[in-house]
Design a protein around this motif. Structure first.
Motif, PDB file in Angstrom:
ATOM      1  N   PHE A  90     -17.184   2.974   8.017  1.00 35.10           N
ATOM      2  CA  PHE A  90     -18.014   3.739   8.947  1.00 35.10           C
ATOM      3  C   PHE A  90     -19.497   3.484   8.729  1.00 35.10           C
ATOM      4  O   PHE A  90     -20.293   3.607   9.668  1.00 35.10           O
ATOM      5  CB  PHE A  90     -17.699   5.233   8.820  1.00 35.10           C
ATOM      6  CG  PHE A  90     -16.700   5.720   9.827  1.00 35.10           C
ATOM      7  CD1 PHE A  90     -17.066   6.566  10.852  1.00 35.10           C
ATOM      8  CD2 PHE A  90     -15.368   5.313   9.744  1.00 35.10           C
ATOM      9  CE1 PHE A  90     -16.142   7.008  11.781  1.00 35.10           C
ATOM     10  CE2 PHE A  90     -14.439   5.748  10.659  1.00 35.10           C
ATOM     11  CZ  PHE A  90     -14.824   6.596  11.696  1.00 35.10           C
ATOM     12  N   LEU A  91     -19.894   3.138   7.510  1.00 34.48           N
ATOM     13  CA  LEU A  91     -21.287   2.768   7.276  1.00 34.48           C
ATOM     14  C   LEU A  91     -21.670   1.554   8.110  1.00 34.48           C
ATOM     15  O   LEU A  91     -22.786   1.468   8.645  1.00 34.48           O
ATOM     16  CB  LEU A  91     -21.514   2.480   5.789  1.00 34.48           C
ATOM     17  CG  LEU A  91     -21.654   3.683   4.857  1.00 34.48           C
ATOM     18  CD1 LEU A  91     -21.718   3.226   3.407  1.00 34.48           C
ATOM     19  CD2 LEU A  91     -22.901   4.493   5.206  1.00 34.48           C
ATOM     20  N   PHE A  92     -20.760   0.597   8.231  1.00 35.57           N
ATOM     21  CA  PHE A  92     -21.013  -0.583   9.060  1.00 35.57           C
ATOM     22  C   PHE A  92     -20.920  -0.245  10.544  1.00 35.57           C
ATOM     23  O   PHE A  92     -21.726  -0.718  11.351  1.00 35.57           O
ATOM     24  CB  PHE A  92     -20.023  -1.698   8.712  1.00 35.57           C
ATOM     25  CG  PHE A  92     -20.272  -2.335   7.374  1.00 35.57           C
ATOM     26  CD1 PHE A  92     -21.283  -3.275   7.221  1.00 35.57           C
ATOM     27  CD2 PHE A  92     -19.519  -1.992   6.268  1.00 35.57           C
ATOM     28  CE1 PHE A  92     -21.526  -3.870   5.999  1.00 35.57           C
ATOM     29  CE2 PHE A  92     -19.754  -2.591   5.027  1.00 35.57           C
ATOM     30  CZ  PHE A  92     -20.760  -3.534   4.901  1.00 35.57           C
ATOM     31  N   ILE A  93     -19.945   0.579  10.919  1.00 36.64           N
ATOM     32  CA  ILE A  93     -19.769   0.913  12.332  1.00 36.64           C
ATOM     33  C   ILE A  93     -20.979   1.655  12.878  1.00 36.64           C
ATOM     34  O   ILE A  93     -21.426   1.410  14.003  1.00 36.64           O
ATOM     35  CB  ILE A  93     -18.488   1.752  12.526  1.00 36.64           C
ATOM     36  CG1 ILE A  93     -17.238   0.907  12.221  1.00 36.64           C
ATOM     37  CG2 ILE A  93     -18.408   2.311  13.941  1.00 36.64           C
ATOM     38  CD1 ILE A  93     -15.949   1.689  12.291  1.00 36.64           C
ATOM     39  N   ALA A 107     -22.323  11.772  12.258  1.00 37.87           N
ATOM     40  CA  ALA A 107     -21.502  10.584  12.005  1.00 37.87           C
ATOM     41  C   ALA A 107     -20.405  10.901  10.990  1.00 37.87           C
ATOM     42  O   ALA A 107     -19.261  10.453  11.131  1.00 37.87           O
ATOM     43  CB  ALA A 107     -22.378   9.441  11.508  1.00 37.87           C
ATOM     44  N   ILE A 108     -20.741  11.698   9.967  1.00 37.07           N
ATOM     45  CA  ILE A 108     -19.735  12.091   8.973  1.00 37.07           C
ATOM     46  C   ILE A 108     -18.694  13.000   9.601  1.00 37.07           C
ATOM     47  O   ILE A 108     -17.499  12.920   9.283  1.00 37.07           O
ATOM     48  CB  ILE A 108     -20.426  12.764   7.774  1.00 37.07           C
ATOM     49  CG1 ILE A 108     -21.391  11.785   7.098  1.00 37.07           C
ATOM     50  CG2 ILE A 108     -19.403  13.266   6.765  1.00 37.07           C
ATOM     51  CD1 ILE A 108     -22.195  12.387   5.961  1.00 37.07           C
ATOM     52  N   LEU A 134     -16.168  10.925  11.380  1.00 41.03           N
ATOM     53  CA  LEU A 134     -15.278  10.287  10.399  1.00 41.03           C
ATOM     54  C   LEU A 134     -14.210  11.261   9.919  1.00 41.03           C
ATOM     55  O   LEU A 134     -13.009  10.932   9.901  1.00 41.03           O
ATOM     56  CB  LEU A 134     -16.109   9.777   9.225  1.00 41.03           C
ATOM     57  CG  LEU A 134     -15.378   9.066   8.070  1.00 41.03           C
ATOM     58  CD1 LEU A 134     -16.332   8.099   7.378  1.00 41.03           C
ATOM     59  CD2 LEU A 134     -14.847  10.051   7.015  1.00 41.03           C
ATOM     60  N   VAL A 135     -14.624  12.449   9.522  1.00 42.89           N
ATOM     61  CA  VAL A 135     -13.687  13.403   8.919  1.00 42.89           C
ATOM     62  C   VAL A 135     -12.671  13.893   9.943  1.00 42.89           C
ATOM     63  O   VAL A 135     -11.475  14.023   9.632  1.00 42.89           O
ATOM     64  CB  VAL A 135     -14.467  14.579   8.300  1.00 42.89           C
ATOM     65  CG1 VAL A 135     -13.515  15.668   7.824  1.00 42.89           C
ATOM     66  CG2 VAL A 135     -15.326  14.089   7.134  1.00 42.89           C
ATOM     67  N   VAL A 136     -13.107  14.175  11.158  1.00 38.82           N
ATOM     68  CA  VAL A 136     -12.171  14.622  12.190  1.00 38.82           C
ATOM     69  C   VAL A 136     -11.113  13.548  12.441  1.00 38.82           C
ATOM     70  O   VAL A 136      -9.919  13.839  12.570  1.00 38.82           O
ATOM     71  CB  VAL A 136     -12.933  14.960  13.489  1.00 38.82           C
ATOM     72  CG1 VAL A 136     -11.957  15.180  14.641  1.00 38.82           C
ATOM     73  CG2 VAL A 136     -13.790  16.197  13.293  1.00 38.82           C
ATOM     74  N   ASP A 192     -16.578  13.489  -1.277  1.00 41.27           N
ATOM     75  CA  ASP A 192     -16.485  12.037  -1.415  1.00 41.27           C
ATOM     76  C   ASP A 192     -17.218  11.290  -0.311  1.00 41.27           C
ATOM     77  O   ASP A 192     -17.899  10.289  -0.581  1.00 41.27           O
ATOM     78  CB  ASP A 192     -15.013  11.581  -1.493  1.00 41.27           C
ATOM     79  CG  ASP A 192     -14.136  12.262  -0.463  1.00 41.27           C
ATOM     80  OD1 ASP A 192     -14.636  13.143   0.254  1.00 41.27           O
ATOM     81  OD2 ASP A 192     -12.943  11.918  -0.386  1.00 41.27           O
ATOM     82  N   GLN A 193     -17.122  11.771   0.943  1.00 40.01           N
ATOM     83  CA  GLN A 193     -17.849  11.089   2.027  1.00 40.01           C
ATOM     84  C   GLN A 193     -19.361  11.196   1.815  1.00 40.01           C
ATOM     85  O   GLN A 193     -20.102  10.239   2.057  1.00 40.01           O
ATOM     86  CB  GLN A 193     -17.472  11.683   3.389  1.00 40.01           C
ATOM     87  CG  GLN A 193     -16.049  11.401   3.823  1.00 40.01           C
ATOM     88  CD  GLN A 193     -15.070  12.440   3.329  1.00 40.01           C
ATOM     89  OE1 GLN A 193     -15.433  13.340   2.566  1.00 40.01           O
ATOM     90  NE2 GLN A 193     -13.827  12.335   3.746  1.00 40.01           N
TER      91      GLN A 193
END
Length: 343
Positions: free
Chosen positions: A113-116, A186-187, A190-192, A257-258
């Motif tokens: 996700f860092l790249f996306i 953005a996080i 990711l989590v959802v 962790d995220q």
């Protein structure tokens, strides 16, 4: 086993939160002294950077919970209804596909996700195709509510004095209503995406336990699809809904962790959470008592939220019946006979 690996460590951490242990040697040595609430007061009552950081972490985590829990619950229920459809083919494939992100390493997904969401990533490239200039997601500390207010002419650099001059817990009201930052959004996405698959399986198991005759009877009575879902399916899913919401609350208040992999609390502390602040206080700043204090405040918040949720989702008829039973038993013990009309 539970006492050795769960209860004892919790009691040790509680002692650390009430002592001046510096992380060297045993926390039960003679050189460690009881300090009471001294590790808690800088977080809750004493104005300063420590309180400001803690309140900032609570604000960030509060918005995170507010967005993640409803979204992941709604998405999980929607996926479960979709997979449970009678006409859907390849149900095994879809169950596996939706659940796969939940069993993948959160660290690996965070790196992807860092790249996306990078400035030149896939998300900004797609936004550019529709004429939108995407932000630098993990470097943007602006709150989404502030951005929305800015669209209505409210200057973020010069907010209303009533909001900017009133402070609660070291933060102004303007800071409290900032909303999740762009980086936190953005996080949240990711989590959802990663957690909905797990809760989908819980809802799917509950849906498959609903007798088919109940839905067929409702259909014969002339109810539409939405009426059947609202008045038949959803009430029978209430125990599972309570479980999903409870696990969601616990998981979102403990997010670490995220944050650790993707932002380390930045930018401008807008993704810092109590769990990450506890780690930072203990392992980075060597303030072990304060780190443990944050953990126990977080524990109290989770318990309070769970009890509130249980009260909101309680079965009112069942609660009235239990209250009537308790009153009747009390009356019987007092010799006055059972009460009437209690329900």
């Amino acid at each position: 086993m539970l006492g050795l690996f769960l209860v004892v460590p919790i009691l040790m951490a509680l002692w650390v939160s009430l002592s001046d242990w510096n992380g060297q040697g045993s926390p039960f040595s003679s050189g460690v002294h009881f300090v009471g609430a001294q590790n808690y007061s800088p977080l809750l009552t004493k104005s300063g950077l420590t309180q400001s950081d803690f309140m900032t972490s609570l604000r960030n985590n509060g918005y995170y919970v507010l967005f993640v829990v409803p979204l992941q619950t709604a998405l999980a229920l929607g996926l479960a209804l979709l997979v449970n459809g009678r006409r859907l083919k390849g149900k095994g494939f879809f169950r596996t596909a939706y659940y796969f992100p939940s069993v993948t390493s959160s660290v690996a997904i965070s790196v992807v996700f860092l790249f996306i969401f990078s400035s030149s990533g896939v998300v900004n490239s797609l936004l550019a195709k529709v004429g939108v200039d995407g932000p630098a997601w993990f470097a943007d500390p602006r709150g989404v509510i502030h951005l929305a207010l800015g669209a209505f002419g409210i200057n973020n650099d010069a907010p209303p004095s009533a909001l900017a001059d009133t402070t609660i817990g070291g933060l102004s009201l303007w800071d409290w209503i900032s909303g999740p930052s762009v980086a936190m959004c953005a996080i949240i996405v990711l989590v959802v995406w990663t957690t909905a698959g797990t809760f989908m399986l819980m809802f799917l198991a509950a849906l498959q336990d609903i007798p088919l005759e109940v839905e067929e009877a409702a259909e014969i009575d002339g109810t539409g699809r939405w009426q059947r879902f609202r008045h038949v399916t959803l009430p029978m899913l209430k125990p599972t809904l309570f479980l999903v919401l409870t696990l969601g609350l616990i998981g979102t208040w403990q997010v670490f962790d995220q944050i650790y992999v993707m932002t380390r609390g930045g930018p401008a502390k807008t993704t810092m959470t109590p769990a990450f602040l506890s780690y930072q206080s203990s392992f980075i700043n060597n303030e072990w008592g304060q780190g443990s204090a944050i953990a126990f405040i977080l524990f109290a918040i989770i318990v309070a939220m769970t009890l509130l949720q249980r009260f909101v989702l309680r079965d009112k008829d069942e609660a009235k019946a239990k209250a009537a039973t308790r009153r009747a038993a009390k009356a019987a013990r007092s010799g006055s006979g059972p009460t009437t009309g209690a329900a």
